[in-house]
Structure formats: structure tokens, C-alpha cells
Design a protein around this motif. Sequence first.
Motif, PDB file in Angstrom:
ATOM      1  N   VAL A 152     -95.701  22.869   6.354  1.00  0.00           N
ATOM      2  CA  VAL A 152     -96.208  24.230   6.436  1.00  0.00           C
ATOM      3  C   VAL A 152     -95.409  25.027   7.467  1.00  0.00           C
ATOM      4  N   GLU A 153     -94.994  26.239   7.094  1.00  0.00           N
ATOM      5  CA  GLU A 153     -94.422  27.184   8.058  1.00  0.00           C
ATOM      6  C   GLU A 153     -95.340  28.393   8.143  1.00  0.00           C
ATOM      7  N   LEU A 154     -95.567  28.861   9.370  1.00  0.00           N
ATOM      8  CA  LEU A 154     -96.550  29.914   9.597  1.00  0.00           C
ATOM      9  C   LEU A 154     -95.930  31.121  10.282  1.00  0.00           C
ATOM     10  N   GLU A 155     -96.506  32.287  10.003  1.00  0.00           N
ATOM     11  CA  GLU A 155     -96.354  33.486  10.828  1.00  0.00           C
ATOM     12  C   GLU A 155     -97.753  33.834  11.287  1.00  0.00           C
ATOM     13  N   GLY A 156     -98.029  33.598  12.563  1.00  0.00           N
ATOM     14  CA  GLY A 156     -99.411  33.655  13.014  1.00  0.00           C
ATOM     15  C   GLY A 156    -100.150  32.493  12.397  1.00  0.00           C
ATOM     16  N   ASP A 157    -101.219  32.786  11.647  1.00  0.00           N
ATOM     17  CA  ASP A 157    -101.918  31.711  10.941  1.00  0.00           C
ATOM     18  C   ASP A 157    -101.737  31.819   9.428  1.00  0.00           C
ATOM     19  N   ARG A 158    -100.824  32.696   9.003  1.00  0.00           N
ATOM     20  CA  ARG A 158    -100.580  32.832   7.570  1.00  0.00           C
ATOM     21  C   ARG A 158     -99.430  31.924   7.129  1.00  0.00           C
ATOM     22  N   VAL A 159     -99.620  31.249   6.002  1.00  0.00           N
ATOM     23  CA  VAL A 159     -98.593  30.375   5.449  1.00  0.00           C
ATOM     24  C   VAL A 159     -97.514  31.233   4.790  1.00  0.00           C
ATOM     25  N   VAL A 160     -96.277  31.088   5.233  1.00  0.00           N
ATOM     26  CA  VAL A 160     -95.167  31.855   4.657  1.00  0.00           C
ATOM     27  C   VAL A 160     -94.189  30.948   3.913  1.00  0.00           C
ATOM     28  N   SER A 161     -94.336  29.646   4.100  1.00  0.00           N
ATOM     29  CA  SER A 161     -93.502  28.698   3.360  1.00  0.00           C
ATOM     30  C   SER A 161     -94.223  27.368   3.300  1.00  0.00           C
ATOM     31  N   PHE A 162     -94.076  26.690   2.164  1.00  0.00           N
ATOM     32  CA  PHE A 162     -94.702  25.390   1.993  1.00  0.00           C
ATOM     33  C   PHE A 162     -93.743  24.518   1.209  1.00  0.00           C
ATOM     34  N   GLN A 163     -93.406  23.367   1.747  1.00  0.00           N
ATOM     35  CA  GLN A 163     -92.512  22.435   1.072  1.00  0.00           C
ATOM     36  C   GLN A 163     -93.213  21.089   0.917  1.00  0.00           C
ATOM     37  N   GLU A 164     -93.283  20.595  -0.301  1.00  0.00           N
ATOM     38  CA  GLU A 164     -93.916  19.303  -0.538  1.00  0.00           C
ATOM     39  C   GLU A 164     -92.900  18.181  -0.329  1.00  0.00           C
ATOM     40  N   LYS A 165     -93.173  17.331   0.649  1.00  0.00           N
ATOM     41  CA  LYS A 165     -92.351  16.153   0.957  1.00  0.00           C
ATOM     42  C   LYS A 165     -90.852  16.471   1.032  1.00  0.00           C
ATOM     43  N   PRO A 166     -90.469  17.334   1.969  1.00  0.00           N
ATOM     44  CA  PRO A 166     -89.056  17.718   2.076  1.00  0.00           C
ATOM     45  C   PRO A 166     -88.187  16.584   2.611  1.00  0.00           C
ATOM     46  N   ASP A 167     -86.949  16.525   2.172  1.00  0.00           N
ATOM     47  CA  ASP A 167     -86.007  15.515   2.672  1.00  0.00           C
ATOM     48  C   ASP A 167     -85.533  15.825   4.085  1.00  0.00           C
ATOM     49  N   ASP A 168     -85.497  17.118   4.417  1.00  0.00           N
ATOM     50  CA  ASP A 168     -85.004  17.532   5.734  1.00  0.00           C
ATOM     51  C   ASP A 168     -85.990  18.525   6.345  1.00  0.00           C
ATOM     52  N   ASN A 170     -87.975  21.009   8.663  1.00  0.00           N
ATOM     53  CA  ASN A 170     -87.562  21.803   9.818  1.00  0.00           C
ATOM     54  C   ASN A 170     -88.690  21.998  10.830  1.00  0.00           C
ATOM     55  N   SER A 171     -89.841  21.337  10.584  1.00  0.00           N
ATOM     56  CA  SER A 171     -90.911  21.309  11.576  1.00  0.00           C
ATOM     57  C   SER A 171     -91.732  20.059  11.329  1.00  0.00           C
ATOM     58  N   THR A 172     -92.810  19.893  12.080  1.00  0.00           N
ATOM     59  CA  THR A 172     -93.652  18.709  11.930  1.00  0.00           C
ATOM     60  C   THR A 172     -95.104  19.069  11.628  1.00  0.00           C
ATOM     61  N   LEU A 173     -95.339  20.319  11.222  1.00  0.00           N
ATOM     62  CA  LEU A 173     -96.691  20.777  10.884  1.00  0.00           C
ATOM     63  C   LEU A 173     -96.940  20.531   9.400  1.00  0.00           C
ATOM     64  N   VAL A 174     -97.943  19.710   9.090  1.00  0.00           N
ATOM     65  CA  VAL A 174     -98.163  19.314   7.704  1.00  0.00           C
ATOM     66  C   VAL A 174     -99.582  19.654   7.248  1.00  0.00           C
ATOM     67  N   SER A 175     -99.717  19.804   5.947  1.00  0.00           N
ATOM     68  CA  SER A 175    -101.026  20.000   5.324  1.00  0.00           C
ATOM     69  C   SER A 175    -101.717  18.651   5.176  1.00  0.00           C
ATOM     70  N   ILE A 176    -103.045  18.611   5.377  1.00  0.00           N
ATOM     71  CA  ILE A 176    -103.732  17.317   5.427  1.00  0.00           C
ATOM     72  C   ILE A 176    -104.721  17.089   4.290  1.00  0.00           C
ATOM     73  N   PRO A 202    -101.593  18.375  -4.381  1.00  0.00           N
ATOM     74  CA  PRO A 202    -102.108  19.734  -4.193  1.00  0.00           C
ATOM     75  C   PRO A 202    -101.113  20.658  -3.499  1.00  0.00           C
ATOM     76  N   GLY A 203    -100.211  20.086  -2.705  1.00  0.00           N
ATOM     77  CA  GLY A 203     -99.227  20.907  -2.005  1.00  0.00           C
ATOM     78  C   GLY A 203     -98.365  21.730  -2.943  1.00  0.00           C
ATOM     79  N   TRP A 204     -98.060  21.192  -4.113  1.00  0.00           N
ATOM     80  CA  TRP A 204     -97.267  21.961  -5.068  1.00  0.00           C
ATOM     81  C   TRP A 204     -98.018  23.211  -5.506  1.00  0.00           C
ATOM     82  N   PHE A 205     -99.327  23.077  -5.701  1.00  0.00           N
ATOM     83  CA  PHE A 205    -100.140  24.238  -6.074  1.00  0.00           C
ATOM     84  C   PHE A 205    -100.192  25.247  -4.930  1.00  0.00           C
ATOM     85  N   VAL A 206    -100.348  24.758  -3.693  1.00  0.00           N
ATOM     86  CA  VAL A 206    -100.374  25.664  -2.538  1.00  0.00           C
ATOM     87  C   VAL A 206     -99.032  26.378  -2.389  1.00  0.00           C
TER      88      VAL A 206
END
Length: 323
Positions: A152-168, A170-176, A202-206
Motif C-alpha cells: 500500500v502507498e498512501l497520501e495521508g490516509d488515502r490509498v494512491v497505489s496498491f501492488q499485489e505481491k510486488p517483486d521489488d 518500495n515500502s513495507t506497508l501491507v494490506s492485512i 482481494p488485493g487485486w480488487f482493491v
Amino acid sequence: MKAVVLAGGYATRLWPITKHRPKMFLPIGDSTVVDRIFAELEADDRIDEVYVSTNERFAADFEEHLADTEFEKPRLSIEETTDEDEKFGVVGALAQLVDREDIDDDLLVIAGDNLISFDVSEFVDYFEERESPTLAAYDVGSRERAKSYGLVELEGDRVVSFQEKPDDPNSTLVSIACYAFPRESLSLLSTYLEQGNNPDEPGWFVQWLQDREPTYAYTFEDAWFDIGTPESYLDAVAWHLNGDSLVAESATLEDTTVGENVHVMADVTLEESHLDHAVVFPNATVRNGDIRRSIIDEGTHLEDLDLAGALIGAHTTITNGKP
């Protein structure tokens, strides 16, 4: 508001411990993984029904389990699968449940193998304030671990990017796998699937949804365990016990030392042994053993063994290192 507890997984990485029991029934102290969730949902008056989404193989187990509890809200909603190869995927199964149960309310979705440190009611408060799709997010603290989850990537508390199981990552914040959807968003489940999108995580849907409407993240600290591996289960037990150990009154211990984070259940016999970071299910016997970071299932008989990182299935007999 309705709630869905996702409990349809076969937990093959925990076999043989979960070959004949849902992993949601694994004990965490005096409770179980899923009962901790049921208790929170039962206590929240905003949630009037709880659907337990499971499969045909474990349906009877859940019926028996729920009959033995005092929970009034949970009821089964069964997907027609009996093994891993037949599964619809989590999103596919959720869409089928929404249609099958004719759900037309806001919906809380939570994985039944989640052990979380926040109050579910606080997550619902957060969702109601925003009136938009909401997920719970946790910093796993490791980019290697983050590869296994939705990032999960955020601006404030809004999700601006979501990657399901990325190979690389760029952060360590994940959906649970704890989500809340307004009733208006549920119709998009069928749209998502009709477009041929991934029906599994479900991450793909998000990821698809956050491009179409504001989606928010409830972030929390302290602890979260996705109980899908022996290591994560033992870590969850250790977090709950916090260095202590839990030994049933009916267990028999002779010339045995019990170290940290050990759970010994009813009618276990331990003789001339040492245990540390271990779970021993009822009616097991261990003689002259050194057991570390291992799970010993019920009715097992072990003698003269040094075990580390082991899973021993139910009613197994191993003496002098030989079955």
C-alpha cells in the motif's frame, strides 16, 4: 452492517496439523484464532449478521464448533469446493457469497486466520467516518516480507497505489485482509470479475477499485500475524503468551522443564523432556525429548527425540528416532 469471515483456505503449508482441522481452530491461549474474531464481531451492535465463508470439507467442523459456542451472529455460507484446486479465489468466493446471501448493506470482510492487535470496532468507526472502501494496513518492517502481501502507498490516509505481491517493493506497508466496503461498492465485485480480472487475492480488487473511487487505509502498530505457516503460528502463540507458558491442569509433567512460549494442552504426558516455543495438543506423550519451535498434534507418542522446527501429525508414534 454485515460481516464476512473468510475461512475457506486449506492451509496446506501447515499440514499435517491442518489436514483434518481448519487452521482457524488452532488455539491461541484459551481461545482460537477465529473465536477471537467472532468475539469482537459479536460485541459490535452495528454488525447484525456474520457469514462464515468456508468450504464443503470443513463445513461440518464449523457447524460443530459454532454449536459449542455462545456466539449468536455467525452462520455458515458454504462454497462448493472440497480441495485447493477447486477454489474460486477469494474475490470470486466473496462475490458468490454476496449474491447467494443477497447482501445489500455495508460489508466488513476479515480473514479468519488474522490475529490482530487492534479492536475491530475501531476499524469500523474509521470506515464509517470516511464512508468509502477501507482496508487495514500494517508495516511488516521488511521488504522481503512485503513481497508476500499487497503493498500500500498512501497520501495521508488515502490509498494512491496498491501492488499485489510486488517483486521489488518500495515500502513495507501491507494490506492485512481486513476490509470494509460501502453497499454501493459491492456491485463492483461482479463488474470486476466480468472484466476478466484476477479472482484470487482481494488485493487485486482493491488495486482495481482505488483507481475508481477514494479508498482509505487504517494503519496500526503493535502486532499482526497471518497464520499460514508453522512459523507464523508459533510467533502468534509467543506474542499472546509474552514469554510465559500455558500448561493444562490435567497435563502430567515429570522431570520436565518448560521454557518460554509453550502451550501444553489437556492430558499431555511429558517425562524427562525440555520444551521451548512449542505447542503440544491433547493426549500427546513425550518422553526423553528436546522439543523446540515445534508443533506436536494430538494422540502423538514420541520418545528419545531432539526436534527443532518440526510438525508431527496426529496419532503418530516415533521412538528412538524411528516411526
